[in-house]
Motif scaffolding. Sequence first.
Motif, PDB file in Angstrom:
ATOM      1  N   GLU A 251      19.679  87.249 -48.910  1.00 53.60           N
ATOM      2  CA  GLU A 251      20.475  86.541 -49.915  1.00 53.60           C
ATOM      3  C   GLU A 251      20.422  87.265 -51.264  1.00 53.60           C
ATOM      4  OE1 GLU A 251      19.936  82.011 -48.127  1.00 53.60           O
ATOM      5  OE2 GLU A 251      18.459  82.839 -49.537  1.00 53.60           O
ATOM      6  N   TYR A 252      19.276  87.859 -51.565  1.00 50.51           N
ATOM      7  CA  TYR A 252      19.164  88.658 -52.794  1.00 50.51           C
ATOM      8  C   TYR A 252      20.194  89.783 -52.787  1.00 50.51           C
ATOM      9  CZ  TYR A 252      17.089  91.744 -56.349  1.00 50.51           C
ATOM     10  OH  TYR A 252      16.893  92.550 -57.459  1.00 50.51           O
ATOM     11  N   ARG A 253      20.283  90.463 -51.630  1.00 44.85           N
ATOM     12  CA  ARG A 253      21.237  91.573 -51.517  1.00 44.85           C
ATOM     13  C   ARG A 253      22.682  91.070 -51.601  1.00 44.85           C
ATOM     14  NH1 ARG A 253      19.539  95.400 -53.207  1.00 44.85           N
ATOM     15  NH2 ARG A 253      21.494  95.415 -54.361  1.00 44.85           N
TER      16      ARG A 253
ATOM     17  N   GLY B  42      27.402  91.114 -54.153  1.00 43.34           N
ATOM     18  CA  GLY B  42      28.563  90.258 -54.390  1.00 43.34           C
ATOM     19  C   GLY B  42      29.032  90.336 -55.825  1.00 43.34           C
ATOM     20  N   LEU B  43      28.093  90.356 -56.771  1.00 41.89           N
ATOM     21  CA  LEU B  43      28.460  90.502 -58.174  1.00 41.89           C
ATOM     22  C   LEU B  43      29.089  91.867 -58.419  1.00 41.89           C
ATOM     23  CD1 LEU B  43      28.559  89.748 -61.136  1.00 41.89           C
ATOM     24  CD2 LEU B  43      26.131  90.360 -61.322  1.00 41.89           C
TER      25      LEU B  43
ATOM     26  N   ASP C  10      29.202  77.625 -50.987  1.00 38.26           N
ATOM     27  CA  ASP C  10      28.404  76.918 -49.987  1.00 38.26           C
ATOM     28  C   ASP C  10      27.203  77.733 -49.523  1.00 38.26           C
ATOM     29  OD1 ASP C  10      29.945  74.664 -50.090  1.00 38.26           O
ATOM     30  OD2 ASP C  10      31.149  75.156 -48.329  1.00 38.26           O
ATOM     31  N   SER C  11      27.321  79.064 -49.608  1.00 38.34           N
ATOM     32  CA  SER C  11      26.214  79.945 -49.233  1.00 38.34           C
ATOM     33  C   SER C  11      26.372  81.255 -49.994  1.00 38.34           C
ATOM     34  CB  SER C  11      26.209  80.212 -47.726  1.00 38.34           C
ATOM     35  OG  SER C  11      27.326  81.023 -47.373  1.00 38.34           O
ATOM     36  N   PHE C  12      25.359  82.118 -49.888  1.00 38.47           N
ATOM     37  CA  PHE C  12      25.432  83.412 -50.565  1.00 38.47           C
ATOM     38  C   PHE C  12      26.495  84.308 -49.947  1.00 38.47           C
ATOM     39  CE2 PHE C  12      21.301  82.094 -52.217  1.00 38.47           C
ATOM     40  CZ  PHE C  12      21.389  82.528 -53.537  1.00 38.47           C
ATOM     41  N   ASP C  13      26.930  84.001 -48.740  1.00 36.56           N
ATOM     42  CA  ASP C  13      28.035  84.759 -48.144  1.00 36.56           C
ATOM     43  C   ASP C  13      29.315  84.581 -48.957  1.00 36.56           C
ATOM     44  OD1 ASP C  13      26.769  85.896 -45.789  1.00 36.56           O
ATOM     45  OD2 ASP C  13      26.642  83.842 -45.032  1.00 36.56           O
ATOM     46  N   GLU C  14      29.403  83.482 -49.686  1.00 32.76           N
ATOM     47  CA  GLU C  14      30.600  83.208 -50.484  1.00 32.76           C
ATOM     48  C   GLU C  14      30.403  83.562 -51.967  1.00 32.76           C
ATOM     49  OE1 GLU C  14      31.729  79.168 -49.931  1.00 32.76           O
ATOM     50  OE2 GLU C  14      31.784  79.289 -47.749  1.00 32.76           O
ATOM     51  N   PHE C  15      29.284  84.204 -52.264  1.00 33.49           N
ATOM     52  CA  PHE C  15      28.949  84.470 -53.664  1.00 33.49           C
ATOM     53  C   PHE C  15      30.011  85.330 -54.350  1.00 33.49           C
ATOM     54  CE2 PHE C  15      26.783  86.455 -57.235  1.00 33.49           C
ATOM     55  CZ  PHE C  15      26.045  85.408 -57.768  1.00 33.49           C
TER      56      PHE C  15
END
Length: 240
Positions: A44-46, A51-52, A206-211
Motif C-alpha cells: 500500500e505504501y508503494r 499513485g501520487l 475505497d482502497s489504495f488501488d484507487e489512490f
Amino acid sequence: MRVLKRMAAIGLACVLPQLAQSEPQCRQALALGLDISGSVDSHEYRLQLDGLAAALQSPVVMERLLASSETIIELSIFEWSGPGNQRMLRDWTALTSETVISDIANGLRQTTRVPADPSTGLGRAMLFGAELLSQRPDCWSHSLDLSGDGQSNSGTRPQDVHQDPRLRNIVINALVVGASVPGKDLISYFEAYVLHGFGSFTMQADSFDEFEAAMIKKILRETQGVMVSEATPALHHADQ
C-alpha cells in the motif's frame, strides 16, 4: 562620458521595475501529507507514492498545475505517522514546467520506506503541515492535503488543534482511504475533526488501488480557482 553613464542609469531604472513585475507570483502553496502509519503495509505504501506520482503526471493535472506562468503553484510533499515521525519527500518546489513535475514524480517512485512509529498522529501531522505552509507567506492561498486510512490514536488529537494560530488562513482537505464500515465511518471522522477552513472537503478511495484516481480528482478540485488577474494581488493583500 558622464552623460552616457547617466543615460545608462536612467535606462536601468526604467527596466528594473518591469523585470520585477515579470517575476511569477505564487497563487497557491500546496502541501501533501501521506499517511505511512502501521496500517499501511509495504504494498500500500508503494501504491500511495506511485499513485501520487502518476496523478501529478496525468495530462489533465499537468495542464491545471501549469495553467499560468505568471501565477504559479508551489508544492511540497511529506509522509507522516506517529507524532514524532514526519519526513520530507520534496521540499517547496515551484511548478514551472512538465520537466519539474516529472522530476518530482520520479523522485517519489525512487523513494523507499524507512522505519517509523506505526501509530497515527493526525493532530501533529496537521500542525507539521501548517508549519510547512508558513514558509510560503507570499503565496495567495495555503492548502494542506492529508491522506489517511484510520483515526488518530497518538499525540495531540486533531480536534484539539483547530484553534491553533498556526492553522489561521489554511485550508485542510483530506483523502480518506478505506470503505466506511459500521462503527468506523472515516469520512465522518475526517469531516468532523480534520477538515479546516472555508471550502474544505474530503475525497474517498475505497482502497489504495484507487489512490491515483482519487488524487487526480482531489488535486483538480483543490486547484480549480479562477486564474487571477493582475488586480488580484492588491485585492488579496487588502483583505488581510
